[in-house]
Scaffold this motif. Structure first.
Motif, PDB file in Angstrom:
ATOM      1  N   VAL A 167       0.842  -1.331  -0.145  1.00 52.68           N
ATOM      2  CA  VAL A 167      -0.033   0.161   0.165  1.00 52.68           C
ATOM      3  C   VAL A 167       0.919   1.298   0.093  1.00 52.68           C
ATOM      4  O   VAL A 167       0.701   2.258  -0.625  1.00 52.68           O
ATOM      5  CB  VAL A 167      -1.029   0.093   1.080  1.00 52.68           C
ATOM      6  CG1 VAL A 167      -1.632   1.224   1.438  1.00 52.68           C
ATOM      7  CG2 VAL A 167      -1.789  -1.300   1.137  1.00 52.68           C
ATOM      8  N   LEU A 168       2.099   1.283   0.699  1.00 52.14           N
ATOM      9  CA  LEU A 168       2.837   2.223   0.774  1.00 52.14           C
ATOM     10  C   LEU A 168       3.438   2.800  -0.377  1.00 52.14           C
ATOM     11  O   LEU A 168       3.609   3.767  -0.748  1.00 52.14           O
ATOM     12  CB  LEU A 168       3.970   2.105   1.951  1.00 52.14           C
ATOM     13  CG  LEU A 168       3.519   2.526   3.216  1.00 52.14           C
ATOM     14  CD1 LEU A 168       4.615   2.010   4.408  1.00 52.14           C
ATOM     15  CD2 LEU A 168       2.904   3.631   3.437  1.00 52.14           C
ATOM     16  N   VAL A 169       3.851   1.680  -1.229  1.00 51.58           N
ATOM     17  CA  VAL A 169       4.504   1.848  -2.564  1.00 51.58           C
ATOM     18  C   VAL A 169       3.562   2.658  -3.477  1.00 51.58           C
ATOM     19  O   VAL A 169       3.944   3.377  -4.174  1.00 51.58           O
ATOM     20  CB  VAL A 169       4.982   0.458  -3.194  1.00 51.58           C
ATOM     21  CG1 VAL A 169       5.383   0.743  -4.507  1.00 51.58           C
ATOM     22  CG2 VAL A 169       6.113   0.007  -2.278  1.00 51.58           C
ATOM     23  N   VAL A 170       2.205   2.157  -3.482  1.00 53.21           N
ATOM     24  CA  VAL A 170       1.318   2.579  -4.304  1.00 53.21           C
ATOM     25  C   VAL A 170       1.030   4.075  -3.901  1.00 53.21           C
ATOM     26  O   VAL A 170       0.924   5.059  -4.823  1.00 53.21           O
ATOM     27  CB  VAL A 170      -0.095   2.040  -4.305  1.00 53.21           C
ATOM     28  CG1 VAL A 170      -1.148   2.459  -5.179  1.00 53.21           C
ATOM     29  CG2 VAL A 170       0.224   0.434  -4.617  1.00 53.21           C
ATOM     30  N   ILE A 171       1.041   4.447  -2.730  1.00 50.75           N
ATOM     31  CA  ILE A 171       0.784   5.767  -2.218  1.00 50.75           C
ATOM     32  C   ILE A 171       1.889   6.634  -2.312  1.00 50.75           C
ATOM     33  O   ILE A 171       1.636   7.664  -3.025  1.00 50.75           O
ATOM     34  CB  ILE A 171       0.310   5.822  -0.727  1.00 50.75           C
ATOM     35  CG1 ILE A 171      -0.763   4.913  -0.340  1.00 50.75           C
ATOM     36  CG2 ILE A 171       0.230   7.116  -0.063  1.00 50.75           C
ATOM     37  CD1 ILE A 171      -1.170   5.036   1.107  1.00 50.75           C
ATOM     38  N   ILE A 172       3.074   6.300  -2.262  1.00 52.14           N
ATOM     39  CA  ILE A 172       4.322   7.146  -2.555  1.00 52.14           C
ATOM     40  C   ILE A 172       4.194   7.481  -4.040  1.00 52.14           C
ATOM     41  O   ILE A 172       4.653   8.528  -4.488  1.00 52.14           O
ATOM     42  CB  ILE A 172       5.481   6.297  -2.086  1.00 52.14           C
ATOM     43  CG1 ILE A 172       5.598   6.438  -0.690  1.00 52.14           C
ATOM     44  CG2 ILE A 172       6.707   7.113  -2.603  1.00 52.14           C
ATOM     45  CD1 ILE A 172       6.821   5.595   0.021  1.00 52.14           C
ATOM     46  N   TRP A 173       3.930   6.471  -4.997  1.00 46.71           N
ATOM     47  CA  TRP A 173       4.170   6.850  -6.237  1.00 46.71           C
ATOM     48  C   TRP A 173       2.958   7.646  -6.815  1.00 46.71           C
ATOM     49  O   TRP A 173       3.245   8.598  -7.414  1.00 46.71           O
ATOM     50  CB  TRP A 173       3.974   5.318  -7.070  1.00 46.71           C
ATOM     51  CG  TRP A 173       3.778   5.672  -8.504  1.00 46.71           C
ATOM     52  CD1 TRP A 173       2.827   5.673  -9.369  1.00 46.71           C
ATOM     53  CD2 TRP A 173       5.096   5.982  -9.534  1.00 46.71           C
ATOM     54  NE1 TRP A 173       3.349   6.286 -10.675  1.00 46.71           N
ATOM     55  CE2 TRP A 173       4.685   6.088 -10.931  1.00 46.71           C
ATOM     56  CE3 TRP A 173       6.363   5.748  -9.247  1.00 46.71           C
ATOM     57  CZ2 TRP A 173       5.485   6.134 -11.672  1.00 46.71           C
ATOM     58  CZ3 TRP A 173       7.386   5.970 -10.267  1.00 46.71           C
ATOM     59  CH2 TRP A 173       6.785   6.402 -11.585  1.00 46.71           C
ATOM     60  N   SER A 174       1.695   7.425  -6.145  1.00 47.68           N
ATOM     61  CA  SER A 174       0.682   8.390  -6.523  1.00 47.68           C
ATOM     62  C   SER A 174       0.840   9.592  -6.128  1.00 47.68           C
ATOM     63  O   SER A 174       0.172  10.586  -6.776  1.00 47.68           O
ATOM     64  CB  SER A 174      -0.690   7.950  -5.800  1.00 47.68           C
ATOM     65  OG  SER A 174      -0.470   8.117  -4.505  1.00 47.68           O
ATOM     66  N   ILE A 175       1.530   9.884  -4.943  1.00 49.79           N
ATOM     67  CA  ILE A 175       1.898  11.361  -4.780  1.00 49.79           C
ATOM     68  C   ILE A 175       2.859  11.957  -5.365  1.00 49.79           C
ATOM     69  O   ILE A 175       3.118  13.040  -5.659  1.00 49.79           O
ATOM     70  CB  ILE A 175       1.987  11.636  -3.217  1.00 49.79           C
ATOM     71  CG1 ILE A 175       3.120  10.809  -2.721  1.00 49.79           C
ATOM     72  CG2 ILE A 175       0.670  11.315  -2.401  1.00 49.79           C
ATOM     73  CD1 ILE A 175       3.354  11.189  -1.185  1.00 49.79           C
ATOM     74  N   SER A 176       4.111  10.943  -5.825  1.00 48.49           N
ATOM     75  CA  SER A 176       5.072  11.639  -6.688  1.00 48.49           C
ATOM     76  C   SER A 176       5.038  11.883  -7.854  1.00 48.49           C
ATOM     77  O   SER A 176       5.526  12.598  -8.589  1.00 48.49           O
ATOM     78  CB  SER A 176       6.482  10.612  -6.289  1.00 48.49           C
ATOM     79  OG  SER A 176       6.553  10.318  -4.924  1.00 48.49           O
ATOM     80  N   ILE A 177       3.992  10.938  -8.479  1.00 53.53           N
ATOM     81  CA  ILE A 177       3.758  11.431  -9.856  1.00 53.53           C
ATOM     82  C   ILE A 177       3.378  12.633 -10.189  1.00 53.53           C
ATOM     83  O   ILE A 177       3.331  13.241 -11.367  1.00 53.53           O
ATOM     84  CB  ILE A 177       2.630  10.340 -10.266  1.00 53.53           C
ATOM     85  CG1 ILE A 177       2.514  10.331 -12.019  1.00 53.53           C
ATOM     86  CG2 ILE A 177       1.157  10.710  -9.844  1.00 53.53           C
ATOM     87  CD1 ILE A 177       3.720   9.737 -12.831  1.00 53.53           C
ATOM     88  N   THR A 178       2.812  13.493  -9.222  1.00 55.25           N
ATOM     89  CA  THR A 178       2.496  14.848  -9.191  1.00 55.25           C
ATOM     90  C   THR A 178       3.631  15.483  -9.686  1.00 55.25           C
ATOM     91  O   THR A 178       3.137  16.765 -10.411  1.00 55.25           O
ATOM     92  CB  THR A 178       1.937  15.520  -7.579  1.00 55.25           C
ATOM     93  OG1 THR A 178       0.917  14.629  -7.311  1.00 55.25           O
ATOM     94  CG2 THR A 178       1.806  16.791  -7.853  1.00 55.25           C
ATOM     95  N   TYR A 179       4.700  15.299  -9.459  1.00 56.25           N
ATOM     96  CA  TYR A 179       5.887  16.263  -9.858  1.00 56.25           C
ATOM     97  C   TYR A 179       6.454  15.673 -11.158  1.00 56.25           C
ATOM     98  O   TYR A 179       7.333  16.226 -11.673  1.00 56.25           O
ATOM     99  CB  TYR A 179       7.014  15.965  -8.644  1.00 56.25           C
ATOM    100  CG  TYR A 179       6.587  16.532  -7.232  1.00 56.25           C
ATOM    101  CD1 TYR A 179       6.612  17.941  -7.031  1.00 56.25           C
ATOM    102  CD2 TYR A 179       6.055  15.524  -6.239  1.00 56.25           C
ATOM    103  CE1 TYR A 179       6.127  18.317  -5.467  1.00 56.25           C
ATOM    104  CE2 TYR A 179       5.640  15.835  -5.049  1.00 56.25           C
ATOM    105  CZ  TYR A 179       5.579  17.452  -5.010  1.00 56.25           C
ATOM    106  OH  TYR A 179       5.202  17.666  -3.603  1.00 56.25           O
TER     107      TYR A 179
END
Length: 345
Positions: free
Chosen positions: A212-224
């Motif tokens: 779950v953490l991997v998916v969350i980190i990617w979903s917020i990082s794709i913003t940049y």
């Protein structure tokens, strides 16, 4: 005449300034509000182009969500009623009974419950979404470039600059969208797999949470990542690395921006669940068809411009900072330049 109209509609009028120097915004908030007001019609126009690439994904989600709501509700009715009661309820709703009593009893005794049916439909939807989302990356780069310029009060032609950004950044953007398309399915499968194992061994909760953490980190990082792609000349690995670093370093704001983008979808989901599924989906579809994608990307561009000005641009020699915002240093630079010119004369 029609050709001139379409040219003005998609290209705009060149040489038209948005602000005079003395009218420049004093801060980020004012810049966002002023540029949003100036570019609102442009955002609607570019959104009409961009939504076409998202149309397959939107159709897939509407189809499967309709199936999930319809099939799970029918299955729940079957679990609670015999065939006669079920048939009477269907007829009261003005529908025809689609199954015989034998088929009805077979479904009731099959052991399939509403939760299993929902899991199956969600899995199928995420599989279908992979190609639909994977193809969106290059076009997201085009939209990111145009909205980045607009968010810092720079001119950008809707069609030509969009097209040029797609051609220049499509390879890197395609890698980002391919990863983004696969992660929801991988996260869902990992969550279910380790969730089943954790019922027998509590330690399996650790990898379940990590997924779950991997998916969350990617979903917020794709913003940049897409703004980084169209703003700097970086390799794909550097775009991903810097996006991840910014996502984690700016964690509260990164999460806040991502949640803000989810607000329209959550409102639509509430309308679908608590009011009318068909009307709720139509309202949500209309929002994203008219302006939803572009306004989301414009908000992202306004935010990432500020982040880049704070953490990246000051470290790059010659890079402009605080574009579109009035700063006293500009007047000082102009006065110094004028003074040097008078001295030379």
């Amino acid at each position: 005449m029609f050709g001139r109209f379409m040219n003005n509609y998609y290209y705009g009028k060149s040489g038209k300034g948005d602000f005079r120097k003395e009218d420049l915004p004093q801060n980020r908030r004012q810049l966002f509000l002023d540029t949003l007001k100036t570019r609102l019609s442009g955002l609607c126009r570019i959104n009409l182009m961009y939504m076409l690439i998202f149309l397959p994904a939107m159709i897939v989600m509407m189809f499967f969500f309709t199936n999930i709501i319809s099939n799970t509700s029918n299955l729940m009715i079957m679990e609670e009623n015999d065939y006669a009661s079920y048939a009477e309820m269907v007829k009261e709703n003005g529908q025809e009974v689609a199954v015989t009593e034998e088929q009805y009893n077979e479904l009731r005794n099959s052991g399939i419950n509403a939760g299993d049916l929902m899991d199956n439909e969600l899995f199928r939807m995420l599989v279908w979404l992979i190609p639909c989302l994977a193809i969106t990356g290059p076009f997201t780069a085009g939209l990111s470039y145009v909205t980045r310029n607009w968010a810092r009060d720079e001119h950008a032609f809707i069609w030509s600059d969009f097209k040029d950004a797609v051609k220049e950044n499509w390879k890197q953007a395609l890698v980002l969208s391919a990863i983004t398309s696969i992660l929801p399915l991988a996260g869902y499968v990992g969550w279910k797999f380790y969730g089943n194992l954790s019922a027998q061994d509590i330690i399996m909760i650790v990898p379940q949470v990590l997924v779950v953490l991997v998916v969350i980190i990617w979903s917020i990082s794709i913003t940049y990542m897409h703004p980084l792609t169209v703003t700097y000349k970086l390799k794909t690995k550097d775009i991903i690395r810097n996006g991840l670093l910014l996502g984690v370093a700016r964690l509260p704001m990164s999460v806040g921006i991502r949640l803000l983008h989810c607000v329209p979808a959550l409102i639509g989901a509430a309308l679908i669940w608590f009011w009318n599924p068909m009307i709720g989906m139509l309202i949500l579809f209309a929002y994203y068809a008219l302006i939803g994608f572009a306004i989301s990307r414009f908000i992202t561009a306004s935010y990432t411009n500020a982040v880049f000005d704070r953490f990246i641009n000051p470290r790059i020699e010659g890079a402009k900072v605080n574009q579109g915002i009035y700063t006293p240093e500009e007047d000082e630079d102009e006065e110094n330049a004028d003074a040097e010119g008078e001295t030379d004369n």
